[in-house]
Design a protein around this motif. Structure first.
Motif, PDB file in Angstrom:
ATOM      1  N   GLU A 130       0.839  -1.180   0.085  1.00 12.91           N
ATOM      2  CA  GLU A 130      -0.214  -0.135  -0.123  1.00 12.91           C
ATOM      3  C   GLU A 130       0.867   1.193   0.052  1.00 12.91           C
ATOM      4  O   GLU A 130       1.969   1.234   0.637  1.00 12.91           O
ATOM      5  CB  GLU A 130      -0.969   0.016   1.247  1.00 12.91           C
ATOM      6  CG  GLU A 130      -1.965  -0.936   1.327  1.00 12.91           C
ATOM      7  CD  GLU A 130      -2.838  -1.202   2.535  1.00 12.91           C
ATOM      8  OE1 GLU A 130      -3.459  -0.156   2.880  1.00 12.91           O
ATOM      9  OE2 GLU A 130      -2.416  -2.211   3.216  1.00 12.91           O
ATOM     10  N   THR A 131       0.518   2.318  -0.804  1.00  9.78           N
ATOM     11  CA  THR A 131       1.436   3.307  -0.947  1.00  9.78           C
ATOM     12  C   THR A 131       0.529   4.555  -1.320  1.00  9.78           C
ATOM     13  O   THR A 131      -0.600   4.331  -1.635  1.00  9.78           O
ATOM     14  CB  THR A 131       2.557   3.199  -1.933  1.00  9.78           C
ATOM     15  OG1 THR A 131       3.317   4.218  -1.603  1.00  9.78           O
ATOM     16  CG2 THR A 131       2.002   3.343  -3.384  1.00  9.78           C
ATOM     17  N   GLU A 132       1.020   5.634  -0.899  1.00 10.94           N
ATOM     18  CA  GLU A 132       0.335   7.055  -1.277  1.00 10.94           C
ATOM     19  C   GLU A 132       1.260   7.950  -1.918  1.00 10.94           C
ATOM     20  O   GLU A 132       2.530   8.030  -1.628  1.00 10.94           O
ATOM     21  CB  GLU A 132      -0.172   7.817   0.225  1.00 10.94           C
ATOM     22  CG  GLU A 132      -0.984   9.093  -0.166  1.00 10.94           C
ATOM     23  CD  GLU A 132      -1.509   9.468   1.035  1.00 10.94           C
ATOM     24  OE1 GLU A 132      -1.782  10.894   1.123  1.00 10.94           O
ATOM     25  OE2 GLU A 132      -1.870   8.618   2.134  1.00 10.94           O
ATOM     26  N   VAL A 133       0.612   8.427  -3.287  1.00 13.23           N
ATOM     27  CA  VAL A 133       1.622   9.327  -3.785  1.00 13.23           C
ATOM     28  C   VAL A 133       0.616  10.565  -4.287  1.00 13.23           C
ATOM     29  O   VAL A 133      -0.438  10.493  -4.773  1.00 13.23           O
ATOM     30  CB  VAL A 133       1.876   8.711  -5.368  1.00 13.23           C
ATOM     31  CG1 VAL A 133       2.747   9.450  -6.131  1.00 13.23           C
ATOM     32  CG2 VAL A 133       2.883   7.490  -4.854  1.00 13.23           C
ATOM     33  N   LYS A 134       1.372  11.812  -3.847  1.00 17.64           N
ATOM     34  CA  LYS A 134       0.429  12.920  -4.225  1.00 17.64           C
ATOM     35  C   LYS A 134      -1.111  12.741  -3.682  1.00 17.64           C
ATOM     36  O   LYS A 134      -1.891  13.460  -4.086  1.00 17.64           O
ATOM     37  CB  LYS A 134       0.441  13.407  -5.396  1.00 17.64           C
ATOM     38  CG  LYS A 134       1.905  13.597  -6.122  1.00 17.64           C
ATOM     39  CD  LYS A 134       1.852  14.143  -7.560  1.00 17.64           C
ATOM     40  CE  LYS A 134       3.162  14.160  -8.020  1.00 17.64           C
ATOM     41  NZ  LYS A 134       3.455  14.637  -9.530  1.00 17.64           N
ATOM     42  N   GLY A 135      -1.108  12.329  -2.529  1.00 16.70           N
ATOM     43  CA  GLY A 135      -2.405  12.466  -1.820  1.00 16.70           C
ATOM     44  C   GLY A 135      -3.094  11.263  -2.341  1.00 16.70           C
ATOM     45  O   GLY A 135      -4.394  11.077  -1.761  1.00 16.70           O
ATOM     46  N   LYS A 136      -2.873  10.509  -3.096  1.00 17.96           N
ATOM     47  CA  LYS A 136      -3.753   9.307  -3.715  1.00 17.96           C
ATOM     48  C   LYS A 136      -3.183   8.149  -3.249  1.00 17.96           C
ATOM     49  O   LYS A 136      -2.086   7.711  -3.253  1.00 17.96           O
ATOM     50  CB  LYS A 136      -3.860   9.562  -5.131  1.00 17.96           C
ATOM     51  CG  LYS A 136      -5.094   8.697  -5.718  1.00 17.96           C
ATOM     52  CD  LYS A 136      -5.058   9.264  -7.434  1.00 17.96           C
ATOM     53  CE  LYS A 136      -6.320   8.343  -7.934  1.00 17.96           C
ATOM     54  NZ  LYS A 136      -6.385   8.724  -9.291  1.00 17.96           N
ATOM     55  N   LYS A 137      -4.113   7.144  -2.556  1.00 24.37           N
ATOM     56  CA  LYS A 137      -3.673   5.756  -2.173  1.00 24.37           C
ATOM     57  C   LYS A 137      -3.985   4.915  -3.133  1.00 24.37           C
ATOM     58  O   LYS A 137      -4.708   4.941  -4.107  1.00 24.37           O
ATOM     59  CB  LYS A 137      -4.683   5.406  -1.087  1.00 24.37           C
ATOM     60  CG  LYS A 137      -4.537   6.389   0.196  1.00 24.37           C
ATOM     61  CD  LYS A 137      -5.409   5.952   1.344  1.00 24.37           C
ATOM     62  CE  LYS A 137      -5.071   7.028   2.547  1.00 24.37           C
ATOM     63  NZ  LYS A 137      -5.964   6.559   3.736  1.00 24.37           N
ATOM     64  N   TYR A 138      -2.868   3.771  -3.183  1.00 21.63           N
ATOM     65  CA  TYR A 138      -2.718   2.825  -4.219  1.00 21.63           C
ATOM     66  C   TYR A 138      -2.578   1.543  -3.435  1.00 21.63           C
ATOM     67  O   TYR A 138      -1.754   1.255  -2.328  1.00 21.63           O
ATOM     68  CB  TYR A 138      -1.594   2.818  -5.251  1.00 21.63           C
ATOM     69  CG  TYR A 138      -1.675   4.333  -5.824  1.00 21.63           C
ATOM     70  CD1 TYR A 138      -2.420   4.094  -7.239  1.00 21.63           C
ATOM     71  CD2 TYR A 138      -1.309   5.510  -5.424  1.00 21.63           C
ATOM     72  CE1 TYR A 138      -2.628   5.334  -8.209  1.00 21.63           C
ATOM     73  CE2 TYR A 138      -1.424   6.655  -6.279  1.00 21.63           C
ATOM     74  CZ  TYR A 138      -2.108   6.527  -7.685  1.00 21.63           C
ATOM     75  OH  TYR A 138      -2.236   7.516  -8.267  1.00 21.63           O
ATOM     76  N   LEU A 139      -3.157   0.541  -3.859  1.00 18.92           N
ATOM     77  CA  LEU A 139      -2.796  -0.923  -3.413  1.00 18.92           C
ATOM     78  C   LEU A 139      -2.300  -1.401  -4.496  1.00 18.92           C
ATOM     79  O   LEU A 139      -2.734  -1.743  -5.743  1.00 18.92           O
ATOM     80  CB  LEU A 139      -4.190  -1.868  -3.231  1.00 18.92           C
ATOM     81  CG  LEU A 139      -4.104  -3.219  -2.721  1.00 18.92           C
ATOM     82  CD1 LEU A 139      -3.175  -3.232  -1.482  1.00 18.92           C
ATOM     83  CD2 LEU A 139      -5.399  -3.802  -2.669  1.00 18.92           C
ATOM     84  N   LEU A 140      -0.876  -1.996  -4.699  1.00 18.73           N
ATOM     85  CA  LEU A 140      -0.202  -2.466  -5.591  1.00 18.73           C
ATOM     86  C   LEU A 140       0.035  -4.228  -5.574  1.00 18.73           C
ATOM     87  O   LEU A 140       0.421  -4.558  -4.407  1.00 18.73           O
ATOM     88  CB  LEU A 140       1.173  -2.115  -5.614  1.00 18.73           C
ATOM     89  CG  LEU A 140       1.188  -0.465  -5.647  1.00 18.73           C
ATOM     90  CD1 LEU A 140       2.719  -0.062  -5.592  1.00 18.73           C
ATOM     91  CD2 LEU A 140       0.645   0.104  -6.982  1.00 18.73           C
ATOM     92  N   VAL A 141      -0.499  -4.821  -6.445  1.00 15.11           N
ATOM     93  CA  VAL A 141      -0.255  -6.234  -6.705  1.00 15.11           C
ATOM     94  C   VAL A 141       0.121  -6.857  -7.878  1.00 15.11           C
ATOM     95  O   VAL A 141      -0.032  -5.858  -8.846  1.00 15.11           O
ATOM     96  CB  VAL A 141      -1.681  -6.901  -6.216  1.00 15.11           C
ATOM     97  CG1 VAL A 141      -2.142  -6.633  -4.989  1.00 15.11           C
ATOM     98  CG2 VAL A 141      -2.852  -6.532  -7.336  1.00 15.11           C
ATOM     99  N   HIS A 142       0.552  -7.931  -7.930  1.00 17.42           N
ATOM    100  CA  HIS A 142       0.971  -8.414  -9.226  1.00 17.42           C
ATOM    101  C   HIS A 142      -0.107  -8.556 -10.330  1.00 17.42           C
ATOM    102  O   HIS A 142      -0.140  -7.895 -11.661  1.00 17.42           O
ATOM    103  CB  HIS A 142       2.040  -9.799  -9.059  1.00 17.42           C
ATOM    104  CG  HIS A 142       2.104 -10.353 -10.401  1.00 17.42           C
ATOM    105  ND1 HIS A 142       2.967  -9.665 -11.366  1.00 17.42           N
ATOM    106  CD2 HIS A 142       1.621 -11.586 -11.058  1.00 17.42           C
ATOM    107  CE1 HIS A 142       3.084 -10.432 -12.479  1.00 17.42           C
ATOM    108  NE2 HIS A 142       2.247 -11.715 -12.289  1.00 17.42           N
ATOM    109  N   ALA A 143      -1.270  -9.516 -10.218  1.00 18.89           N
ATOM    110  CA  ALA A 143      -2.271  -9.716 -11.196  1.00 18.89           C
ATOM    111  C   ALA A 143      -3.523  -9.962 -10.627  1.00 18.89           C
ATOM    112  O   ALA A 143      -4.397 -10.398 -11.125  1.00 18.89           O
ATOM    113  CB  ALA A 143      -1.803 -11.067 -11.682  1.00 18.89           C
ATOM    114  N   GLY A 144      -3.960  -8.863  -9.554  1.00 21.47           N
ATOM    115  CA  GLY A 144      -5.290  -8.646  -9.093  1.00 21.47           C
ATOM    116  C   GLY A 144      -5.709  -9.376  -7.944  1.00 21.47           C
ATOM    117  O   GLY A 144      -4.817 -10.104  -7.423  1.00 21.47           O
TER     118      GLY A 144
END
Length: 152
Positions: A130-144
């Motif tokens: 999980e990360t946040e870039v420029k105030g936007k949160k992201y969940l990063l996974v390989h294939a869903g």
């Protein structure tokens, strides 16, 4: 700057070119969304490089997961003198035929300490970040994510 890449598949030379192209710095962050190994001839070089970078975060892909199972199983059998069962032989054959041959070949050239380091690196890979870039949160996974539905 934050970068996200995926499916490097043992292409260390192209990875180094990518870092040069984007002028990747020690202050940057990169997430590698799986499938670091297989197909390309430089999986061990790529793992060696990635494993010493504090600002690159690997997320496991199916090729990395299978490589871990096969390489650790292979090493365990070599150390114990155990004969592989039919299930392991079948899985190893499938992996080798699906791009794992180059990974296995290069792994076999490593000394014991380096082999242990590769297995440790693959073991420590997370299934998501999980990360946040420029105030936007992201969940990063390989294939869903299995069973994911929007709005859940």
């Amino acid at each position: 700057m934050t970068y996200v890449v995926a499916n490097l598949h043992g292409n260390y030379t192209k990875f180094k070119q990518l870092l040069k192209t984007i002028s990747f710095k020690d202050t940057d962050i990169m997430y590698v969304l799986g499938d670091i190994v297989d197909y390309g001839d430089e999986s061990m070089e790529l793992i060696g490089d990635l494993s010493i970078r504090y600002n690159i975060y690997p997320i496991v892909g199916e090729h990395d997961y299978i490589a871990l199972k096969m390489l650790s199983g292979f090493e365990g059998m070599l150390k114990s003198g155990e004969t592989p069962d039919k299930k392991f032989i079948t899985k190893m054959t499938e992996w080798v035929q699906d791009g794992g041959q180059s990974t296995l070949d290069s792994f076999r050239t490593l000394d014991a300490e380096m082999k242990e380091g590769v297995i440790d690196y693959l073991t420590d890979m997370t299934i998501y970040e999980e990360t946040e870039v420029k105030g936007k949160k992201y969940l990063l996974v390989h294939a869903g994510i299995a069973g994911y539905k929007s709005g859940m």
